[in-house]
Scaffold this active site. Structure first.
Site, short mmCIF file in Angstrom:
data_model
loop_
_atom_site.label_atom_id
_atom_site.label_comp_id
_atom_site.label_asym_id
_atom_site.label_seq_id
_atom_site.Cartn_x
_atom_site.Cartn_y
_atom_site.Cartn_z
N GLY A 66 0.86 -1.19 0.00
CA GLY A 66 0.00 0.00 0.00
C GLY A 66 0.89 1.23 0.00
O GLY A 66 1.99 1.23 -0.55
N ARG A 67 0.40 2.29 0.66
CA ARG A 67 1.13 3.57 0.63
C ARG A 67 2.55 3.44 1.15
O ARG A 67 3.51 3.87 0.50
CB ARG A 67 0.38 4.60 1.47
CG ARG A 67 -0.91 5.09 0.84
CD ARG A 67 -1.61 6.05 1.78
NE ARG A 67 -2.25 5.31 2.83
CZ ARG A 67 -3.56 5.07 2.90
NH1 ARG A 67 -4.37 5.55 1.99
NH2 ARG A 67 -4.07 4.37 3.89
N THR A 108 7.00 -2.34 11.19
CA THR A 108 6.48 -1.03 11.59
C THR A 108 4.96 -0.99 11.39
O THR A 108 4.37 0.08 11.32
CB THR A 108 7.12 0.11 10.75
OG1 THR A 108 6.95 -0.21 9.36
CG2 THR A 108 8.57 0.31 11.06
N ARG A 168 1.81 -3.53 12.71
CA ARG A 168 1.15 -3.76 13.99
C ARG A 168 1.82 -4.95 14.66
O ARG A 168 2.15 -5.95 13.99
CB ARG A 168 -0.34 -4.05 13.79
CG ARG A 168 -1.18 -2.80 13.51
CD ARG A 168 -1.25 -1.85 14.72
NE ARG A 168 -2.08 -0.69 14.50
CZ ARG A 168 -1.64 0.51 14.08
NH1 ARG A 168 -0.36 0.71 13.82
NH2 ARG A 168 -2.49 1.51 13.94
N GLU A 213 2.17 -3.97 23.69
CA GLU A 213 2.87 -2.69 23.79
C GLU A 213 2.48 -2.04 25.11
O GLU A 213 1.28 -1.96 25.38
CB GLU A 213 2.50 -1.77 22.63
CG GLU A 213 3.09 -2.24 21.33
CD GLU A 213 2.75 -1.36 20.13
OE1 GLU A 213 2.24 -0.24 20.34
OE2 GLU A 213 2.99 -1.80 19.00
N HIS A 273 7.06 2.24 19.04
CA HIS A 273 5.97 2.62 18.12
C HIS A 273 6.06 4.12 17.75
O HIS A 273 5.13 4.88 18.00
CB HIS A 273 4.60 2.29 18.74
CG HIS A 273 3.52 2.12 17.70
ND1 HIS A 273 2.45 1.27 17.86
CD2 HIS A 273 3.32 2.71 16.49
CE1 HIS A 273 1.65 1.34 16.80
NE2 HIS A 273 2.16 2.22 15.96
N ALA A 296 7.34 5.18 14.49
CA ALA A 296 7.67 5.36 13.07
C ALA A 296 7.07 6.64 12.50
O ALA A 296 7.67 7.28 11.62
CB ALA A 296 7.22 4.14 12.27
C1 DGY Z 1 -0.82 4.56 12.70
O1 DGY Z 1 -1.14 5.72 12.41
O2 DGY Z 1 -1.54 3.60 12.47
C2 DGY Z 1 0.53 4.36 13.32
O3 DGY Z 1 0.72 3.10 13.80
C3 DGY Z 1 0.85 5.41 14.35
O4 DGY Z 1 1.18 6.54 13.65
#
Ligand code: DGY
Length: 323
Positions: free
Chosen positions: A157-158, A236, A238, A267, A286, A288
């Protein structure tokens, strides 16, 4: 005219909070830790809108307990696995998220984790600080090269696509598997492969998939056993996408080279978790998407979603499949 009542479950950047305050009668949770389920309910009961974080769980029971006046749940995140979106849709509640504005910063961070784990940067920093650094050594802290390596992306995806763009600058080959891909693949920078091939051929495997029933523990013992002994795994997305017990065994037995996790299950990862005893893993909390610019924009979008929902308008970023 009275303003609509909303509950905001944590302090968010002013860029968004100012908008919320102008339009709404706000109850703000000022604690550093998330409200408990009871506290969440106590504050949210009777509100028309909630602006929440990924640490706040909204299932159908919670929505019912808040009441039938609830119009919108605006998540300060792109991922919405903390919200039962089907339950919200069935109740006519709009769910908003904050895509796009964190794509590049998240890909930057995943790349940084990949390189840090591959080049053993945290380990090297500890080595220098501990006094173990006595001289230049031909074979100290040998790491992995990016050029010519295969970057595998689970999820295209993005953020997956942003990873592919970065990989081009490092002369990497890019392959991906996307369980959610519905259209035929059309990205010249990356080749679609089957999941098995992704595991077998990736030198760096980076996870960019939402958490669903299908992706929960998709990286477990079986998947890890197919990876190269010199592979680096980066997550990065879940935490529950990776089975951490299986990952611990793979890293401990050196069946893969290293891992970089920005997300874990649970977490925070408890300090006594065995993963913290290993050298070949980096764990970050968490973060990123944690740049000032990205978090300001997330706050702004979350506020816009909330306000649109309160007005009965379609959210600028609506997560419900239909509404
Ligand atoms: C999200 O936005 O889903 C990230 O895990 C936190 O920025």
């Amino acid at each position: 005219m009275s303003k609509p009542k909303v509950f905001v479950t944590r302090k968010i950047p002013d860029k968004g909070f100012e908008l919320v305050k102008d339009f709404c009668d706000v109850d703000l949770w000022t604690g550093d830790l998330p409200p408990s389920r009871d506290e969440l309910l106590q504050h949210a009961r009777g509100v028309e809108g909630v602006l929440c974080l990924l640490t706040d769980l909204f299932d159908g029971d919670m929505m019912d307990a808040i009441g039938p006046q609830l119009k919108v749940i605006s998540n300060f995140a792109v991922g919405c696995d903390n919200i039962d979106v089907l339950a919200a849709t069935a109740r006519g509640i709009s769910v908003g998220n904050t895509p796009d504005v964190l794509t590049d910063v998240t890909a930057d961070f995943a790349f940084a984790l990949m390189m840090s784990a591959g080049r053993r940067i945290p380990e090297a920093d500890c080595y220098a600080r501990s006094g173990a650094w006595k001289t230049w050594q031909p074979m100290a802290l040998l790491g992995l090269e990016m050029k010519g390596a295969t970057l595998g992306l689970l999820g295209f995806g993005r953020v997956g696509k942003a990873m592919a763009r970065r990989a081009a600058g490092f002369d990497m080959r890019v392959i991906y598997y996307d369980p959610l891909e519905t259209k035929s693949p059309s990205d010249a920078r990356a080749t679609r492969v089957e999941f098995e091939t992704l595991l077998e051929e990736s030198d760096f495997l980076s996870l960019h998939t939402p958490l669903t029933d299908e992706t929960r523990h998709v990286i477990a013992a079986d998947a890890l056993s197919k990876m190269k002994p010199n592979a680096v795994l980066v997550n990065t997305s879940r935490g529950p996408v990776v089975d951490l017990e299986a990952l611990y065994r793979a890293l401990e037995e050196k069946r893969i080279f290293a891992a970089g996790l920005d997300v874990t299950e649970p977490e925070p990862l408890p300090l006594n978790h065995p993963l913290f005893a290993l050298d070949n893993i980096i764990v970050t909390p968490h973060i990123a998407s944690s740049s000032k610019a990205a978090r300001d924009k997330m706050a702004w979008i979350a506020a816009k979603n909330l306000i649109a929902g309160l007005k009965g308008e379609r959210l600028p970023n609506c997560f419900n499949p239909r509404l």
